[in-house]
Write a protein that holds these residues in place. Structure first.
Motif, mmCIF file in Angstrom:
data_model
loop_
_atom_site.group_PDB
_atom_site.id
_atom_site.type_symbol
_atom_site.label_atom_id
_atom_site.label_comp_id
_atom_site.label_asym_id
_atom_site.label_seq_id
_atom_site.Cartn_x
_atom_site.Cartn_y
_atom_site.Cartn_z
ATOM 1 N N GLN A 19 23.136 -21.234 -42.808
ATOM 2 C CA GLN A 19 23.211 -19.915 -42.098
ATOM 3 C C GLN A 19 22.277 -20.045 -41.129
ATOM 4 N N PHE A 20 20.890 -20.873 -40.972
ATOM 5 C CA PHE A 20 20.507 -21.200 -39.278
ATOM 6 C C PHE A 20 21.156 -22.083 -39.101
ATOM 7 N N LEU A 21 21.405 -22.772 -39.611
ATOM 8 C CA LEU A 21 22.179 -23.824 -39.197
ATOM 9 C C LEU A 21 23.950 -23.616 -37.729
ATOM 10 N N GLU A 22 23.727 -23.137 -38.783
ATOM 11 C CA GLU A 22 25.328 -21.786 -38.136
ATOM 12 C C GLU A 22 25.245 -21.055 -37.283
ATOM 13 N N GLY A 23 24.338 -20.274 -37.207
ATOM 14 C CA GLY A 23 23.965 -19.315 -36.080
ATOM 15 C C GLY A 23 23.327 -20.429 -34.787
ATOM 16 N N MET A 24 23.080 -21.295 -34.989
ATOM 17 C CA MET A 24 23.078 -22.967 -33.617
ATOM 18 C C MET A 24 23.707 -22.832 -33.755
ATOM 19 N N ILE A 25 24.502 -23.137 -34.054
ATOM 20 C CA ILE A 25 26.075 -23.996 -33.481
ATOM 21 C C ILE A 25 26.856 -22.497 -32.959
ATOM 22 N N LYS A 26 26.693 -22.028 -33.742
ATOM 23 C CA LYS A 26 27.545 -20.963 -32.983
ATOM 24 C C LYS A 26 27.121 -20.239 -32.101
ATOM 25 N N GLY A 27 25.582 -19.892 -31.664
ATOM 26 C CA GLY A 27 25.128 -19.869 -30.263
ATOM 27 C C GLY A 27 25.435 -20.537 -29.162
ATOM 28 N N GLU A 28 25.377 -22.142 -29.641
ATOM 29 C CA GLU A 28 25.577 -23.279 -28.904
ATOM 30 C C GLU A 28 26.845 -22.687 -28.074
ATOM 31 N N ARG A 29 28.225 -22.788 -29.677
ATOM 32 C CA ARG A 29 29.592 -22.519 -28.728
ATOM 33 C C ARG A 29 29.247 -21.412 -27.524
ATOM 34 N N PHE A 30 28.447 -20.348 -28.251
ATOM 35 C CA PHE A 30 28.311 -18.971 -26.825
ATOM 36 C C PHE A 30 28.815 -19.548 -25.841
ATOM 37 N N PHE A 31 26.933 -20.090 -25.585
ATOM 38 C CA PHE A 31 26.237 -20.206 -23.750
ATOM 39 C C PHE A 31 27.340 -21.198 -23.530
ATOM 40 N N ASN A 32 27.773 -22.466 -24.424
ATOM 41 C CA ASN A 32 28.622 -23.464 -23.817
ATOM 42 C C ASN A 32 30.550 -22.948 -23.133
ATOM 43 N N ARG A 33 30.806 -21.561 -23.813
ATOM 44 C CA ARG A 33 31.711 -20.856 -23.821
ATOM 45 C C ARG A 33 31.007 -19.664 -21.916
ATOM 46 N N ASN A 34 29.946 -19.488 -21.964
ATOM 47 C CA ASN A 34 29.790 -18.509 -21.170
ATOM 48 C C ASN A 34 29.348 -18.748 -20.150
ATOM 49 N N LYS A 35 28.655 -20.474 -19.806
ATOM 50 C CA LYS A 35 27.900 -20.724 -19.720
ATOM 51 C C LYS A 35 27.459 -20.974 -18.133
ATOM 52 N N LYS A 36 28.782 -20.387 -17.237
ATOM 53 C CA LYS A 36 28.950 -20.250 -16.184
ATOM 54 C C LYS A 36 28.729 -19.248 -15.363
ATOM 55 N N TYR A 37 28.536 -18.495 -16.637
ATOM 56 C CA TYR A 37 28.603 -16.538 -16.119
ATOM 57 C C TYR A 37 26.780 -15.922 -16.707
ATOM 58 N N ILE A 38 26.365 -17.162 -17.776
ATOM 59 C CA ILE A 38 24.995 -17.435 -17.848
ATOM 60 C C ILE A 38 24.465 -17.744 -16.646
ATOM 61 N N ILE A 39 24.763 -19.034 -16.551
ATOM 62 C CA ILE A 39 23.620 -19.278 -15.015
ATOM 63 C C ILE A 39 23.920 -18.373 -13.757
ATOM 64 N N SER A 40 24.993 -17.842 -13.986
ATOM 65 C CA SER A 40 25.042 -17.089 -12.708
ATOM 66 C C SER A 40 24.868 -16.708 -12.258
ATOM 67 N N ALA A 41 24.262 -15.611 -14.041
ATOM 68 C CA ALA A 41 23.514 -14.578 -13.473
ATOM 69 C C ALA A 41 21.925 -14.154 -13.793
ATOM 70 N N LEU A 42 21.281 -15.303 -13.816
ATOM 71 C CA LEU A 42 20.611 -15.970 -14.190
ATOM 72 C C LEU A 42 19.998 -16.155 -12.719
ATOM 73 N N VAL A 43 20.734 -16.933 -11.897
ATOM 74 C CA VAL A 43 20.867 -16.751 -10.342
ATOM 75 C C VAL A 43 20.821 -16.312 -9.107
ATOM 76 N N LEU A 44 21.151 -14.926 -9.641
ATOM 77 C CA LEU A 44 21.390 -13.735 -9.080
ATOM 78 C C LEU A 44 20.579 -12.587 -9.501
ATOM 79 N N VAL A 45 19.950 -13.014 -11.208
ATOM 80 C CA VAL A 45 18.414 -12.320 -10.836
ATOM 81 C C VAL A 45 17.427 -12.829 -10.350
ATOM 82 N N ALA A 46 17.324 -14.444 -9.912
ATOM 83 C CA ALA A 46 16.101 -15.039 -8.984
ATOM 84 C C ALA A 46 15.971 -14.342 -7.720
#
Length: 193
Positions: A19-46
């Motif tokens: 379950q832990f590994l499955e959660g990590m894999i899902k989190g990684e997939r989510f990050f890879n799918r939304n990497k541009k948006y997450i990084i953009s949001a962090l840059v905007l906040v900074a």
């Protein structure tokens, strides 16, 4: 029995790790799918935090410089450099200083300048009222102190024994104005002590 319990404990442990590994894999997939948006949001906040900090520092610096200029003007009202600095860095404080010196000197030109100022509408209204008090022929009425002007005019009419004209002036004062009660008292006693 101990062996069955041990096997069951190992199965549960493996299930938890899965379950832990499955959660990590899902989190990684989510990050890879939304990497541009997450990084953009962090840059905007900074960038927003940096802009806020820089703006705050600049505002504090402007305030410090304008306060120093105001202190210099309090010591020497003819200091033109300090006056120009105050005008550039803090127009509201500049307008207040001009109003204060105009009242002390009775300078109607400076009061007219302040009354036309858009920096501080309350101060402009006070300057308009002061102009009407200094120049008895003028009847400028400010928006905020209109009731005060009417009260003053009505009182002057009462002193001249023009009771009906004074009542008309008092009637023009807004019913919600705190000056309305004073006007009623003056009207009732007709300005007599």
């Amino acid at each position: 029995m101990g062996l069955k319990e041990n096997i069951q404990a190992v199965k549960e442990e493996i299930s938890t790790e899965e379950q832990f590994l499955e959660g990590m894999i899902k989190g990684e997939r989510f990050f890879n799918r939304n990497k541009k948006y997450i990084i953009s949001a962090l840059v905007l906040v900074a960038l927003g935090a940096g802009w806020y900090a820089i703006n705050d520092i600049m505002s504090q610096q402007r305030l410090k410089v304008s306060n120093e200029a105001y202190q210099a003007l309090l010591k020497d009202a003819n200091n033109t450099t300090a006056l120009e600095t105050l005008k550039a860095k803090n127009p509201k404080l500049y307008t207040m200083f001009i109003f204060e010196t105009a009242l002390v000197k009775g300078d109607t030109e400076a009061l007219k300048t302040v009354s036309l100022s858009k920096e501080n509408p309350i101060l402009a209204d006070l300057a308009t009222y002061q102009l009407s008090q200094l120049d008895l022929n003028a009847t400028p009425k400010g928006e905020l102190l209109a009731g005060m002007v009417l009260l003053q005019e009505g009182y002057d009419l009462l002193k001249d024994k023009k009771i009906e004209e004074a009542r008309l002036k008092f009637a023009q004062i807004d019913a919600n104005s705190p000056l309305k009660q004073i006007a009623k008292n003056l009207e009732h006693y007709q300005g007599l002590k």
